[in-house]
Design an enzyme around this catalytic site. Structure first.
Site, short mmCIF file in Angstrom:
data_model
loop_
_atom_site.label_atom_id
_atom_site.label_comp_id
_atom_site.label_asym_id
_atom_site.label_seq_id
_atom_site.Cartn_x
_atom_site.Cartn_y
_atom_site.Cartn_z
N GLY A 1 13.03 -8.06 13.98
CA GLY A 1 13.38 -9.35 14.56
C GLY A 1 14.63 -9.98 13.96
N SER B 1 3.07 2.88 -3.54
CA SER B 1 4.08 3.58 -2.76
C SER B 1 3.91 5.09 -2.76
CB SER B 1 5.47 3.24 -3.31
OG SER B 1 6.45 4.08 -2.72
N HIS C 1 -2.99 5.39 4.95
CA HIS C 1 -2.12 5.73 3.82
C HIS C 1 -2.97 6.25 2.67
CE1 HIS C 1 0.98 5.50 0.80
NE2 HIS C 1 1.86 5.07 1.69
N ARG D 1 3.21 8.61 11.35
CA ARG D 1 4.54 8.25 10.87
C ARG D 1 4.80 8.86 9.50
NH1 ARG D 1 6.58 4.60 7.41
NH2 ARG D 1 4.68 3.37 7.19
N ARG E 1 1.18 11.78 5.26
CA ARG E 1 0.11 10.87 4.89
C ARG E 1 -1.23 11.22 5.52
NH1 ARG E 1 3.71 5.27 5.28
NH2 ARG E 1 4.91 5.69 3.40
#
Length: 644
Positions: free
Chosen positions: A45, A284, A266, A442, A337
């Site tokens: 955005g 992470s 994840h 992803r 993942r």
């Protein structure tokens, strides 16, 4: 309605360049006559609003946070991919394209993914020019690290704060346009509906979250950049405020919702500790560069660890199972993942999980500290280690981290064509809000890449094509459609406020989350999904009968906010289950136990399911209608995905 993805003709590597030339243009003087609405001010955005304003359009941006820089994009930690090949290790635009197609288990459009790989190199240059402090090597060049699903190092990063730094870059560009008067930002405003005029999106209805004022806003086009819907599971790595309402209300106005069952779990999250939690915390994926994932080889050893009779350091090397390195020698701990998550679940299912709950495996840095020294590890991952310590009161420099999979990202979303347009004219979806370029899974460090690609380098071209077609005829809120849509919103708000039952909205949300995680989470079956669908229908009926919403509209009312969002999540949950039931195959994050290889990997059915599933809303309490966009692969061969 037939689905036309508007994919350009010609060779894959030339599609985007030729398409940009063929798009209609709006001349600079006319751009000042157009008003564009941007909903959401995260990476997609903020970058879109800043770029469109820079071109000369008048932009109105909305966010429900108190500042655009509070968007959930700040939570991204590990990095952003780009095919720069700075490491000279064999990377290229085509390799990034191929890794992304393969990582998504061959359920994404070739043309979209190749464009994403092409513009990735420009994103890094753009962000460096904005002052984003990417990590650098000793000689001053930008550094790279590895992420799952790739055998090259292409991930640019700013310690464990990459999302925050990228958002600050986009926010600075946005602030420049605010100062110039080209962007007007409404904070603490939530979009509750899309205004349709003659089949085109011409505005939105919002609620001021502080005062309760319900207002209408007009524009020549509406861009939704509102993120994903992972909070349908209640517990996820998403910010608590992240929701599906904007996208879902657009869906109920005619925009198709695509691949809703594609959810990314994840593998590297801090495990659940109890019912008191309202969200989970991500560690992470970059930690898997140097951390080694393992579980005890035997149930007996795992039980001793769970009972705290022994510590992880006391488990001998020969008694440890580095299961990712064992099963996937080519990629090791850097498998994608979905693969890493399923394997961690498998360890726990076998009784080899650790922690008091048994729902965890270890991520161990002992080897890395021994090899590189604690100071080097601290320089690379220090803030992530500190965050883990603050949450768990365990020192990851001295003992392994405990990790377990958790809901993180959603690959599904509003269906869009090559131009990022939904099937509703004038309504666009960018970033995680659309069904994206990732297929059924992803790859890590690609969310930031897609959000900024859409905002900086795609929508500035493709939106102009639509605006040039409709012309700069003024639009305002005097059209009867605005008053009618506003009344629809008021009626729905009053319907929620009339709920004076005995169960809080949070209780319903938690109950929905349990259903979704149990039956539509890491593993799914026909029986479980059928049961879940019936349970969600019962939950919805009970919600509208027994939910408790306190307070009034004309005030800051969290109970009302959450009620609207949970009502939408319940409806979305049913569609996710419907989508998962329909797709009788395994692919990426959608794993049907009935469809797996002998080695327990996802088994696709390309003959019957190589399509995008786009669902059309047919009315309240009606089954949605499935539309299929067939996926055509001309440049990659559909093979069984392997990371061994």
């Amino acid at each position: 309605m037939s689905l036309n993805a508007n994919i350009p003709q010609g060779p894959l590597a030339e599609k985007w360049s030729k398409h940009k030339f063929n798009l209609k243009l709006v001349n600079p003087a006319n751009k000042r006559k157009y008003n564009v609405i941007v909903v959401g001010t995260g990476l997609a955005g903020a970058s879109a609003a800043a770029s469109l304003a820079e071109l000369g359009y008048n932009v109105t941006a909305f966010c429900f946070q108190d500042s655009p820089r509070r968007a959930h994009s700040i939570a991204a930690q590990g990095g952003i991919n780009a095919a720069k090949n700075y490491q000279n290790d064999g990377d290229s635009v085509y390799r990034l394209f191929y890794d992304t197609i393969k990582g998504g288990d061959y359920r994404a459009r070739e043309a979209n993914v190749h464009r994403l790989a092409e513009v990735s190199v420009n994103i890094i240059d753009q962000c460096v020019a904005q002052g984003v402090p990417f990590a650098r090597e000793y000689g001053g060049l930008l550094d790279n690290r590895s992420f799952g699903g790739s055998q090259v190092s292409r991930t640019f990063y700013a310690r464990g704060q990459t999302g925050q730094q990228l958002l600050l870059g986009a926010y600075s560009a946005l602030n420049r346009q605010i100062n110039l008067g080209k962007v007007k930002v409404y904070t603490r405003h939530e979009m509750l509906d899309v205004v349709m005029v003659d089949g085109h999106a011409k505005g939105i209805v919002t609620r001021n979250l502080i005062t309760g004022d319900i207002d209408t806003h007009a524009g020549h086009a509406v861009l939704l950049c509102t993120g994903g819907y992972g909070n349908v599971f209640y517990l996820s790595t998403n910010a608590i405020g992240s929701n599906v309402t904007a996208a879902w209300r657009a869906h109920k106005r005619g925009a198709y919702f695509a691949n809703p069952c594609y959810t990314q779990i994840h593998p590297t999250c801090i495990p659940v500790t109890g019912d008191h939690q309202s969200k989970l915390t991500l560690m992470s994926e970059s930690l898997r560069n140097d951390g080694r994932v393992w579980a005890p080889k035997t149930v007996e050893t795992a039980e001793k660890l769970r009972k705290k009779e022994i510590t992880a350091a006391q488990v001998k090397e020969e008694d440890r199972d580095y299961f990712l390195e064992r099963k996937y020698p080519s990629f090791g701990n850097l498998v994608p993942r979905d693969v890493a998550s399923r394997n961690a679940k498998e360890m726990s299912d076998e009784g080899r999980g650790v922690g008091t709950s048994g729902l965890a495996v270890y991520l161990d840095f002992a080897d890395a500290i021994s090899r590189m020294g604690e100071d080097t590890v601290r320089a690379k991952y220090g803030n992530l280690f500190d965050m883990y310590y603050q949450i768990t009161d365990e020192n990851p420099y001295k003992q392994p981290m405990r990790i377990y999979p958790a809901v993180h990202y959603t690959m599904g979303g509003l269906w869009v064509d090559y131009n990022l347009s939904t099937n509703v004219k004038g309504l666009y979806a960018l970033g995680e809000c659309n069904f994206s370029d990732h297929g059924a899974n992803r790859l890590g460090a690609s969310a930031l890449m897609q959000g900024l690609s859409d905002g900086y380098f795609v929508i500035p071209y493709t939106l102009g094509d639509y605006l040039a077609t409709i012309g700069p005829k003024p639009v305002d809120t005097n059209h009867p459609a605005f008053a009618q849509t506003k009344q629809d919103v008021i009626d729905n708000v009053n319907k929620l406020l009339a709920l004076k039952g005995t169960k809080t909205v949070v209780e319903y949300h938690r109950e929905l989350g349990h259903i979704m995680w149990e039956y539509c989470g890491m593993a799914r079956t026909e029986e479980g999904l059928t049961k879940a669908k019936a349970m969600i229908k019962e939950l919805k009926a009970d919600f509208w009968k027994n939910a408790l919403v306190v307070g009034e509209n004309e005030e800051f009312n969290l109970s009302l906010e959450r009620a609207g969002r949970v009502a939408d999540f319940i409806e979305l949950g049913e569609l996710m289950v419907t989508d998962a039931l329909m797709r009788r195959e395994s692919c990426g994050g959608h794993f049907r136990l009935e469809s797996q290889t002998e080695e327990g990997e996802a088994l696709r059915d390309d003959e019957h399911y190589a399509f995008v599933a786009a669902w059309e809303f047919k009315g309240e309490n009606q089954e949605e209608e499935l539309h299929k966009e067939e996926l055509v692969f001309e440049n990659v061969k559909l093979t069984q995905r392997s990371y061994k």
